[in-house]
Design a protein around this motif. Structure first.
Motif, PDB file in Angstrom:
ATOM      1  N   TRP A 192       0.848  -1.191   0.000  1.00 36.75           N
ATOM      2  CA  TRP A 192       0.000   0.000   0.000  1.00 36.75           C
ATOM      3  C   TRP A 192       0.886   1.245   0.000  1.00 36.75           C
ATOM      4  O   TRP A 192       1.448   1.624   1.018  1.00 36.75           O
ATOM      5  N   ARG A 193       1.011   1.856  -1.179  1.00 39.05           N
ATOM      6  CA  ARG A 193       1.780   3.096  -1.360  1.00 39.05           C
ATOM      7  C   ARG A 193       3.142   3.041  -0.647  1.00 39.05           C
ATOM      8  O   ARG A 193       3.450   3.884   0.203  1.00 39.05           O
ATOM      9  N   PRO A 194       3.978   2.048  -0.995  1.00 36.01           N
ATOM     10  CA  PRO A 194       5.261   1.902  -0.304  1.00 36.01           C
ATOM     11  C   PRO A 194       6.216   3.060  -0.603  1.00 36.01           C
ATOM     12  O   PRO A 194       6.097   3.729  -1.635  1.00 36.01           O
ATOM     13  N   GLU A 195       7.141   3.263   0.303  1.00 34.48           N
ATOM     14  CA  GLU A 195       8.184   4.253   0.064  1.00 34.48           C
ATOM     15  C   GLU A 195       9.068   3.783  -1.090  1.00 34.48           C
ATOM     16  O   GLU A 195       9.257   2.571  -1.282  1.00 34.48           O
ATOM     17  N   PRO A 196       9.629   4.704  -1.875  1.00 35.50           N
ATOM     18  CA  PRO A 196      10.428   4.299  -3.045  1.00 35.50           C
ATOM     19  C   PRO A 196      11.610   3.387  -2.701  1.00 35.50           C
ATOM     20  O   PRO A 196      11.996   2.540  -3.510  1.00 35.50           O
ATOM     21  N   ASP A 197      12.188   3.551  -1.516  1.00 38.66           N
ATOM     22  CA  ASP A 197      13.362   2.764  -1.144  1.00 38.66           C
ATOM     23  C   ASP A 197      13.012   1.581  -0.241  1.00 38.66           C
ATOM     24  O   ASP A 197      13.900   0.975   0.368  1.00 38.66           O
ATOM     25  N   ALA A 198      11.726   1.235  -0.163  1.00 39.49           N
ATOM     26  CA  ALA A 198      11.311   0.146   0.726  1.00 39.49           C
ATOM     27  C   ALA A 198      11.847  -1.192   0.231  1.00 39.49           C
ATOM     28  O   ALA A 198      11.800  -1.501  -0.962  1.00 39.49           O
ATOM     29  N   LEU A 199      12.355  -1.977   1.169  1.00 41.18           N
ATOM     30  CA  LEU A 199      12.845  -3.313   0.841  1.00 41.18           C
ATOM     31  C   LEU A 199      11.690  -4.304   0.875  1.00 41.18           C
ATOM     32  O   LEU A 199      10.770  -4.171   1.689  1.00 41.18           O
ATOM     33  N   PRO A 200      11.713  -5.315   0.010  1.00 38.34           N
ATOM     34  CA  PRO A 200      10.647  -6.318   0.045  1.00 38.34           C
ATOM     35  C   PRO A 200      10.735  -7.136   1.326  1.00 38.34           C
ATOM     36  O   PRO A 200      11.824  -7.338   1.882  1.00 38.34           O
ATOM     37  N   PRO A 201       9.602  -7.611   1.846  1.00 39.76           N
ATOM     38  CA  PRO A 201       9.638  -8.428   3.059  1.00 39.76           C
ATOM     39  C   PRO A 201      10.300  -9.776   2.808  1.00 39.76           C
ATOM     40  O   PRO A 201      10.347 -10.265   1.672  1.00 39.76           O
ATOM     41  N   ARG A 202      10.832 -10.356   3.876  1.00 38.74           N
ATOM     42  CA  ARG A 202      11.455 -11.680   3.756  1.00 38.74           C
ATOM     43  C   ARG A 202      10.426 -12.771   3.510  1.00 38.74           C
ATOM     44  O   ARG A 202      10.683 -13.761   2.842  1.00 38.74           O
ATOM     45  N   ALA A 203       9.229 -12.592   4.067  1.00 37.64           N
ATOM     46  CA  ALA A 203       8.201 -13.620   3.982  1.00 37.64           C
ATOM     47  C   ALA A 203       7.714 -13.790   2.549  1.00 37.64           C
ATOM     48  O   ALA A 203       7.565 -12.823   1.804  1.00 37.64           O
ATOM     49  N   ASP A 204       7.475 -15.032   2.163  1.00 36.84           N
ATOM     50  CA  ASP A 204       6.913 -15.301   0.843  1.00 36.84           C
ATOM     51  C   ASP A 204       5.479 -14.784   0.749  1.00 36.84           C
ATOM     52  O   ASP A 204       5.021 -14.389  -0.318  1.00 36.84           O
ATOM     53  N   ILE A 205       4.771 -14.826   1.874  1.00 39.29           N
ATOM     54  CA  ILE A 205       3.375 -14.389   1.918  1.00 39.29           C
ATOM     55  C   ILE A 205       3.224 -13.355   3.031  1.00 39.29           C
ATOM     56  O   ILE A 205       3.641 -13.601   4.161  1.00 39.29           O
ATOM     57  N   MET A 206       2.648 -12.202   2.703  1.00 40.47           N
ATOM     58  CA  MET A 206       2.323 -11.214   3.714  1.00 40.47           C
ATOM     59  C   MET A 206       0.842 -11.386   4.043  1.00 40.47           C
ATOM     60  O   MET A 206      -0.031 -11.061   3.238  1.00 40.47           O
ATOM     61  N   ALA A 207       0.570 -11.934   5.212  1.00 38.32           N
ATOM     62  CA  ALA A 207      -0.795 -12.344   5.554  1.00 38.32           C
ATOM     63  C   ALA A 207      -1.610 -11.243   6.200  1.00 38.32           C
ATOM     64  O   ALA A 207      -2.635 -11.520   6.832  1.00 38.32           O
ATOM     65  N   VAL A 208      -1.185  -9.999   6.069  1.00 32.80           N
ATOM     66  CA  VAL A 208      -1.954  -8.861   6.586  1.00 32.80           C
ATOM     67  C   VAL A 208      -2.332  -7.982   5.402  1.00 32.80           C
ATOM     68  O   VAL A 208      -1.458  -7.514   4.660  1.00 32.80           O
ATOM     69  N   LEU A 209      -3.643  -7.782   5.219  1.00 32.02           N
ATOM     70  CA  LEU A 209      -4.132  -6.921   4.144  1.00 32.02           C
ATOM     71  C   LEU A 209      -4.519  -5.564   4.719  1.00 32.02           C
ATOM     72  O   LEU A 209      -4.994  -5.473   5.861  1.00 32.02           O
TER      73      LEU A 209
END
Length: 264
Positions: free
Chosen positions: A240-257
């Motif tokens: 949801w509108r991530p910061e331009p320098d945001a790193l992807p999460p380690r988890a394969d699935i992000m279970a929070v919407l």
């Protein structure tokens, strides 16, 4: 055992203190840590990352509402223990004339919040149950006027309200009480891809002061009924509108919407 009795029992895991533990805070007791560690083990550690990403989603949503949408009234429900980067810190940085009201049912959380926020007339902490929208609106301070749009936050709290208490109906009532042009911010744990893990986590929370009920995406979407979803819609919180320098999460699935809906 009543809600109030369980809230004051340090031998009963407390969902707010468990969340504080996931975030690396210091406001928790042995029972909270033991329960949280069980959930961490079940999730292979990803619950801690999910909690952090959820917190970052909250901050981005508040910044968006205050900075881009001109919202100056924020009502944060089920706020939990105060931690760094609270709603008022983000909102007031964007708009010094903003007003923020926090609400939590836990008397210890409310007392802690009032102590930390004392001295700033723009911020207030109410002890109340988010399941009672009419009472909360009756408790709002006079300066928190409803003649302009409000940003209402239901972040990581609806999954602690079981279906029999009609969480969708509670959200609908808040929508009715809000002035036109207001926004509702929601994040919720999704069960679609991790059903066994979510069920096991629910068993752990069954011994805490509030039950835990992850829901499928279709059920979470219903919380936005009658609202206009802001782009990019209901998505994993890190999308949801991530910061331009945001790193992807380690988890394969992000279970929070998470998503933001506008009341027409």
């Amino acid at each position: 055992m009543t809600d109030q009795q369980r809230l004051g029992d340090f031998d009963v895991p407390n969902v707010a203190r468990m969340y504080d533990y996931y975030l690396g805070g210091k406001n928790h007791f042995p029972a909270d840590r033991a329960a949280a560690e069980k959930v961490i083990e079940l999730s292979r550690g990803y619950v801690k990352e999910a909690a952090l990403e959820n917190r970052l989603f909250l901050r981005r949503a508040v910044r968006f509402l205050a900075g881009e949408c001109g919202v100056r009234r924020f009502l944060d429900l089920g706020t939990g223990l105060p931690t760094q980067g609270n709603v008022h810190e983000i909102a007031l940085a964007e708009a010094p004339d903003a007003e923020v009201v926090y609400v939590d049912i836990d008397p210890l959380v409310a007392a802690h919040g009032r102590a930390l926020l004392a001295g700033d007339p723009r911020v207030e902490f109410l002890e109340a149950d988010l399941r009672d929208p009419d009472r909360i609106f009756a408790m709002l301070p006079e300066r928190f006027t409803l003649d302009r749009p409000v940003g209402l936050l239901l972040v990581a709290c609806l999954h602690f309200i079981p279906d029999e208490e009609d969480p969708a109906g509670i959200v609908a009532r808040y929508r009715e009480l809000l002035p036109p042009g207001s926004y509702i911010v929601i994040s919720h744990v999704c069960s679609d891809s991790l059903q066994e893990i979510m069920a096991a986590a629910g068993n752990v929370y069954g011994n805490a002061n509030a039950p835990f009920e992850a829901r499928p995406r279709a059920a979470i979407e219903r919380f936005f009924a009658g609202l206009e979803l802001v782009e990019p819609g209901l998505v994993p919180v890190h999308e949801w509108r991530p910061e331009p320098d945001a790193l992807p999460p380690r988890a394969d699935i992000m279970a929070v919407l998470g998503g933001v809906g506008r009341r027409p």
